[in-house]
Motif scaffolding. Structure first.
Motif, PDB file in Angstrom:
ATOM      1  N   CYS A  85     -43.612  57.839  29.259  1.00 26.97           N
ATOM      2  CA  CYS A  85     -42.956  56.740  28.554  1.00 26.97           C
ATOM      3  C   CYS A  85     -41.439  56.924  28.561  1.00 26.97           C
ATOM      4  N   LEU A  86     -40.724  55.871  28.929  1.00 29.98           N
ATOM      5  CA  LEU A  86     -39.270  55.828  28.835  1.00 29.98           C
ATOM      6  C   LEU A  86     -38.939  55.189  27.500  1.00 29.98           C
ATOM      7  N   GLU A  87     -38.162  55.896  26.668  1.00 29.65           N
ATOM      8  CA  GLU A  87     -37.922  55.413  25.318  1.00 29.65           C
ATOM      9  C   GLU A  87     -36.426  55.298  25.035  1.00 29.65           C
ATOM     10  N   CYS A  88     -36.113  54.530  24.015  1.00 33.06           N
ATOM     11  CA  CYS A  88     -34.735  54.458  23.526  1.00 33.06           C
ATOM     12  C   CYS A  88     -34.760  53.986  22.085  1.00 33.06           C
ATOM     13  N   PHE A  89     -33.968  54.656  21.253  1.00 33.55           N
ATOM     14  CA  PHE A  89     -33.844  54.287  19.845  1.00 33.55           C
ATOM     15  C   PHE A  89     -32.428  53.758  19.610  1.00 33.55           C
ATOM     16  N   ILE A  90     -32.335  52.689  18.835  1.00 31.96           N
ATOM     17  CA  ILE A  90     -31.046  52.041  18.578  1.00 31.96           C
ATOM     18  C   ILE A  90     -30.909  51.806  17.081  1.00 31.96           C
ATOM     19  N   ALA A  91     -29.754  52.156  16.537  1.00 34.33           N
ATOM     20  CA  ALA A  91     -29.512  51.973  15.109  1.00 34.33           C
ATOM     21  C   ALA A  91     -28.088  51.489  14.880  1.00 34.33           C
ATOM     22  N   GLY A  92     -27.879  50.906  13.717  1.00 33.79           N
ATOM     23  CA  GLY A  92     -26.540  50.440  13.359  1.00 33.79           C
ATOM     24  C   GLY A  92     -26.570  49.630  12.095  1.00 33.79           C
ATOM     25  N   CYS A  93     -25.759  48.584  12.061  1.00 33.34           N
ATOM     26  CA  CYS A  93     -25.739  47.684  10.917  1.00 33.34           C
ATOM     27  C   CYS A  93     -26.703  46.539  11.174  1.00 33.34           C
ATOM     28  N   LYS A  94     -27.248  45.996  10.108  1.00 41.24           N
ATOM     29  CA  LYS A  94     -28.260  44.962  10.221  1.00 41.24           C
ATOM     30  C   LYS A  94     -27.772  43.669   9.589  1.00 41.24           C
ATOM     31  N   ALA A  95     -28.241  42.547  10.138  1.00 42.01           N
ATOM     32  CA  ALA A  95     -27.863  41.237   9.605  1.00 42.01           C
ATOM     33  C   ALA A  95     -29.016  40.284   9.790  1.00 42.01           C
ATOM     34  N   ASP A  96     -28.988  39.187   9.023  1.00 40.94           N
ATOM     35  CA  ASP A  96     -29.951  38.117   9.244  1.00 40.94           C
ATOM     36  C   ASP A  96     -29.641  37.468  10.570  1.00 40.94           C
ATOM     37  N   ILE A 120     -34.389  50.484  15.818  1.00 38.55           N
ATOM     38  CA  ILE A 120     -35.259  49.863  16.815  1.00 38.55           C
ATOM     39  C   ILE A 120     -35.775  50.958  17.749  1.00 38.55           C
ATOM     40  N   GLU A 121     -37.031  50.848  18.139  1.00 40.01           N
ATOM     41  CA  GLU A 121     -37.609  51.746  19.140  1.00 40.01           C
ATOM     42  C   GLU A 121     -38.064  50.928  20.340  1.00 40.01           C
ATOM     43  N   ILE A 122     -37.684  51.375  21.535  1.00 41.42           N
ATOM     44  CA  ILE A 122     -38.097  50.726  22.781  1.00 41.42           C
ATOM     45  C   ILE A 122     -38.977  51.690  23.561  1.00 41.42           C
ATOM     46  N   ASN A 123     -40.125  51.226  23.991  1.00 42.69           N
ATOM     47  CA  ASN A 123     -41.015  51.988  24.866  1.00 42.69           C
ATOM     48  C   ASN A 123     -41.178  51.222  26.169  1.00 42.69           C
ATOM     49  N   ALA A 124     -41.162  51.932  27.297  1.00 44.75           N
ATOM     50  CA  ALA A 124     -41.377  51.291  28.593  1.00 44.75           C
ATOM     51  C   ALA A 124     -42.172  52.219  29.487  1.00 44.75           C
ATOM     52  N   SER A 125     -43.259  51.710  30.052  1.00 44.33           N
ATOM     53  CA  SER A 125     -44.040  52.467  31.020  1.00 44.33           C
ATOM     54  C   SER A 125     -43.504  52.198  32.411  1.00 44.33           C
ATOM     55  N   PRO A 126     -43.545  53.197  33.304  1.00 44.27           N
ATOM     56  CA  PRO A 126     -43.106  52.945  34.674  1.00 44.27           C
ATOM     57  C   PRO A 126     -43.861  51.817  35.367  1.00 44.27           C
ATOM     58  N   ASP A 127     -45.057  51.456  34.869  1.00 40.73           N
ATOM     59  CA  ASP A 127     -45.818  50.403  35.542  1.00 40.73           C
ATOM     60  C   ASP A 127     -45.433  48.991  35.099  1.00 40.73           C
ATOM     61  N   GLY A 128     -44.512  48.862  34.126  1.00 39.31           N
ATOM     62  CA  GLY A 128     -44.046  47.547  33.723  1.00 39.31           C
ATOM     63  C   GLY A 128     -44.371  47.161  32.295  1.00 39.31           C
ATOM     64  N   MET A 212     -26.598  45.474  14.928  1.00 42.15           N
ATOM     65  CA  MET A 212     -25.365  45.831  15.607  1.00 42.15           C
ATOM     66  C   MET A 212     -25.478  47.286  16.072  1.00 42.15           C
ATOM     67  N   ILE A 213     -25.213  47.533  17.358  1.00 37.81           N
ATOM     68  CA  ILE A 213     -25.480  48.844  17.946  1.00 37.81           C
ATOM     69  C   ILE A 213     -24.375  49.835  17.579  1.00 37.81           C
ATOM     70  N   GLU A 214     -24.760  50.920  16.909  1.00 36.48           N
ATOM     71  CA  GLU A 214     -23.826  51.985  16.565  1.00 36.48           C
ATOM     72  C   GLU A 214     -24.294  53.351  17.067  1.00 36.48           C
ATOM     73  N   GLN A 215     -25.606  53.524  17.193  1.00 34.81           N
ATOM     74  CA  GLN A 215     -26.176  54.751  17.747  1.00 34.81           C
ATOM     75  C   GLN A 215     -27.211  54.369  18.802  1.00 34.81           C
ATOM     76  N   ILE A 216     -27.313  55.202  19.834  1.00 35.23           N
ATOM     77  CA  ILE A 216     -28.298  54.948  20.885  1.00 35.23           C
ATOM     78  C   ILE A 216     -28.852  56.287  21.358  1.00 35.23           C
ATOM     79  N   HIS A 217     -30.169  56.361  21.485  1.00 34.40           N
ATOM     80  CA  HIS A 217     -30.826  57.648  21.748  1.00 34.40           C
ATOM     81  C   HIS A 217     -31.894  57.483  22.825  1.00 34.40           C
ATOM     82  N   PRO A 218     -31.508  57.516  24.111  1.00 31.56           N
ATOM     83  CA  PRO A 218     -32.512  57.464  25.175  1.00 31.56           C
ATOM     84  C   PRO A 218     -33.309  58.773  25.220  1.00 31.56           C
ATOM     85  N   CYS A 219     -34.584  58.683  25.485  1.00 31.14           N
ATOM     86  CA  CYS A 219     -35.435  59.864  25.572  1.00 31.14           C
ATOM     87  C   CYS A 219     -36.646  59.533  26.434  1.00 31.14           C
ATOM     88  N   VAL A 220     -37.368  60.566  26.841  1.00 30.69           N
ATOM     89  CA  VAL A 220     -38.459  60.384  27.799  1.00 30.69           C
ATOM     90  C   VAL A 220     -39.598  61.333  27.451  1.00 30.69           C
TER      91      VAL A 220
END
Length: 252
Positions: A85-96, A120-128, A212-220
């Protein structure tokens, strides 16, 4: 604009993992994963994440669970972390969502962003296959599967767009067909790239959905048979991708 991350392996169980895979500890430490994050203006404003994985030997490549990309597999799918799994976490300020303003806004104080523990957490498999989740704070809500991330309209599930889906380099393919001892040491290379639509805000700030993006954490997570290896730019002990103490700043 580009921000690069060199991911390193979590070493909590590296001795046992090396024994299970029949390789040296050094071989596992030499697995190279580079993640490039950039903002593309055309055809629409988007955040592009490109994952490049290099295995130091064919011994590891032969055991890697790396599914072939297929257009028919592109859909929202839960529990992808149970596979490679290809992952990425994103955090920051939030708004409506409806309050996010366009890039022509000249008064940033009108944006009702507030500091938050949400992410936010993003998951992506190499197969799509892919999934995007939203959390209010550390692993909360604790439901499984997690709550989907919605677009700013609050009803449409967020999605990704795939940009390329390379598997093995020509050199690696040749090594698979070779019977010479040098094939064992030929690196195997894999690449996946996907994008997410974003909104440009004043002062060179950007938002995905209502964050609003303030931190980004790609991981695998790489699975080799029944052995899973964890990669990130920094690790908690034991490894925990959700621990924001190890998330880099977003610097684009």
């Amino acid at each position: 604009m580009n921000q690069s991350f060199d991911l390193c392996i979590a070493t909590e169980t590296i001795v046992k993992d090396a024994q299970q895979l029949g390789v040296s500890i050094e071989a596992l430490e030499n697995i190279s994963i580079e993640v490039s994050v950039e903002i593309i203006q055309q055809p629409a404003l988007q955040l592009v994440l490109t994952y490049q994985v290099t295995l130091p030997s064919q011994i590891l490549a032969n055991q890697l669970n790396w599914p072939t990309w297929q257009q028919t597999q592109v859909n929202f799918t839960d529990y992808l972390w149970e596979e490679t799994c290809l992952e990425c976490f994103i955090a920051g300020c939030k708004a409506d969502g409806e309050d996010i303003v366009a890039s022509d806004q000249t008064e940033p104080h009108k944006i009702p962003f507030q500091q938050t523990t949400a992410y936010i957490e993003i998951n992506a498999s190499p197969d799509g296959r892919y999934a995007l989740y939203q959390f209010e704070n550390y692993r909360n809500p604790a439901t499984l599967p997690p709550l989907p991330l919605y677009e700013t309209d609050g009803t449409t599930c967020a999605s990704i767009g795939w940009n390329n889906h390379k598997d093995l380099t020509a050199l690696s393919v040749a090594s698979l067909l070779s019977s010479t001892p040098t094939a064992v040491q030929t690196p195997a290379n894999y690449e996946r790239s996907f994008s997410l639509p974003i909104t440009q805000l004043p002062n060179q700030q950007y938002a995905i959905a209502n964050m609003m993006i303030e931190q980004i954490h790609p991981c695998v997570i790489l699975w080799f048979g029944k052995t899973d290896l964890y990669f990130a730019s920094g690790h908690a002990s034991p490894p925990d991708f959700h621990n924001r103490d190890y998330w880099p700043k977003f610097e684009l």
